[in-house]
Design an enzyme around this catalytic site. Structure first.
Site, PDB file in Angstrom:
ATOM      1  N   TYR A  65       0.825  -1.206   0.000  1.00 26.63           N
ATOM      2  CA  TYR A  65       0.000   0.000   0.000  1.00 26.63           C
ATOM      3  C   TYR A  65       0.863   1.262   0.000  1.00 26.63           C
ATOM      4  O   TYR A  65       0.334   2.357  -0.209  1.00 26.63           O
ATOM      5  CB  TYR A  65      -0.928   0.031   1.215  1.00 26.63           C
ATOM      6  CG  TYR A  65      -1.935  -1.079   1.313  1.00 26.63           C
ATOM      7  CD1 TYR A  65      -2.169  -1.957   0.244  1.00 26.63           C
ATOM      8  CD2 TYR A  65      -2.666  -1.268   2.476  1.00 26.63           C
ATOM      9  CE1 TYR A  65      -3.094  -2.976   0.357  1.00 26.63           C
ATOM     10  CE2 TYR A  65      -3.602  -2.276   2.594  1.00 26.63           C
ATOM     11  CZ  TYR A  65      -3.809  -3.143   1.539  1.00 26.63           C
ATOM     12  OH  TYR A  65      -4.729  -4.155   1.653  1.00 26.63           O
ATOM     13  N   HIS A  70      -0.077 -11.575   1.828  1.00 27.06           N
ATOM     14  CA  HIS A  70      -1.049 -10.757   1.107  1.00 27.06           C
ATOM     15  C   HIS A  70      -1.793 -11.561   0.037  1.00 27.06           C
ATOM     16  O   HIS A  70      -3.012 -11.434  -0.115  1.00 27.06           O
ATOM     17  CB  HIS A  70      -0.331  -9.565   0.475  1.00 27.06           C
ATOM     18  CG  HIS A  70      -1.211  -8.383   0.233  1.00 27.06           C
ATOM     19  ND1 HIS A  70      -0.731  -7.104   0.193  1.00 27.06           N
ATOM     20  CD2 HIS A  70      -2.535  -8.274   0.027  1.00 27.06           C
ATOM     21  CE1 HIS A  70      -1.727  -6.257  -0.034  1.00 27.06           C
ATOM     22  NE2 HIS A  70      -2.824  -6.952  -0.143  1.00 27.06           N
ATOM     23  N   LYS A 118       1.176  -6.664   5.840  1.00 27.07           N
ATOM     24  CA  LYS A 118       1.224  -7.845   4.975  1.00 27.07           C
ATOM     25  C   LYS A 118       2.514  -7.870   4.165  1.00 27.07           C
ATOM     26  O   LYS A 118       3.034  -6.816   3.784  1.00 27.07           O
ATOM     27  CB  LYS A 118       0.034  -7.830   4.005  1.00 27.07           C
ATOM     28  CG  LYS A 118      -1.319  -7.548   4.649  1.00 27.07           C
ATOM     29  CD  LYS A 118      -2.414  -7.410   3.605  1.00 27.07           C
ATOM     30  CE  LYS A 118      -3.721  -6.960   4.234  1.00 27.07           C
ATOM     31  NZ  LYS A 118      -3.708  -5.518   4.571  1.00 27.07           N
TER      32      LYS A 118
END
Length: 280
Positions: A50, A108, A75
């Site tokens: 992210y 993930h 993750k």
């Protein structure tokens, strides 16, 4: 906010409603995380992919709530699969977050084309044994991948975070989770994805329930997750929507409401990638 929590199979207690940082710009993440925590969220969900872990850490420190009261999940991304690469990725995440440990570390995606998720899982097991990750789980794992992970290591993930919403209810996967003590955590809980216009938010049955309960369609759908025993990650980059999305604890859906929403499940409801065919 009512701090509704769920006990996982290893004894870890996790808030059932979390604030997620997917597609939240790095420059905005600190302020939004701080706002979410002050609003009442206690689970913050991010990921190395992210690109906002630094802001997440800043927001946690700025919120004025003791670290031990915040449940932080991050993750490992596909490019860092494998035992040693995963350990390095975890250390980098800790540094970006500015934390000594995380409460939950997740794979993930299984990244089937790399075929290294079992070795990645062994790294997560080590991190848990060392106390650096208090609990470990996975995201986007299908039933065959979960069976292999458990069969080859003997360690069951505490949860599987997967796409799940009224148009894609994942009943078979949820049944497998229940049989094996794996909690189900929903991402994209409102069924929103990029430019897809078909969303449960506009469905007449959802709109009818929103009118019945005096709530927004989003609140009805998020409450549907809770009333089905699910955990969920809600995401918004708008402070007012962050507040709205946690105002879920002053009403509940009845059996008729739940039956109406159960009928929304669609064979073509998946919006994101399929873990059994994804090639990244």
């Amino acid at each position: 906010m009512n701090s509704l929590v769920q006990a996982l199979h290893d004894g870890t207690r996790v808030p059932r409603l979390g604030y997620g940082l997917w597609q939240v710009e790095a420059r905005d993440s600190a302020a939004l995380v701080a706002h979410a925590i002050r609003t009442g969220y206690r689970l913050i969900d991010t990921a190395e992919a992210y690109y906002n872990e630094e802001g997440v850490g800043e927001g946690i420190r700025a919120a004025g709530v003791p670290r031990e009261e915040i449940f932080v999940a991050t993750k490992v991304w596909n490019t860092h699969h494998g035992h040693d690469l995963t350990l390095g990725a975890f250390e980098a995440s800790l540094q970006r977050l500015g934390l000594d440990y995380v409460d939950l570390y997740l794979i993930h995606w299984p990244s089937r084309i790399r075929n290294a998720y079992v070795d990645t899982w062994r790294a997560l097991i080590r991190l848990k044994e060392e106390g650096l990750a208090k609990a470990i789980g996975v995201c986007n794992f299908a039933i065959p991948q979960l069976r292999r992970l458990i069969g080859e290591t003997g360690v069951v993930p505490v949860l599987n975070q997967v796409e799940l919403h009224p148009y894609f209810q994942q009943r078979a996967l949820r049944e497998f989770h229940a049989r094996n003590g794996i909690a189900t955590q929903s991402w994209s809980p409102l069924g929103l994805w990029k430019d897809r216009s078909a969303t449960p938010l506009n469905d007449p049955r959802v709109l009818a329930l929103a009118a019945k309960h005096g709530k927004t369609p989003a609140q009805v759908i998020l409450r549907w997750h809770l009333d089905n025993g699910l955990m969920l990650i809600s995401k918004s980059a708008r402070p007012a929507r962050i507040e709205e999305n946690c105002q879920l604890f002053d009403f509940a859906l009845d059996d008729e409401d739940l039956a109406s929403l159960a009928s929304l499940d669609r064979a073509d409801g998946r919006l994101g990638p399929d873990p059994e065919t994804a090639d990244f």
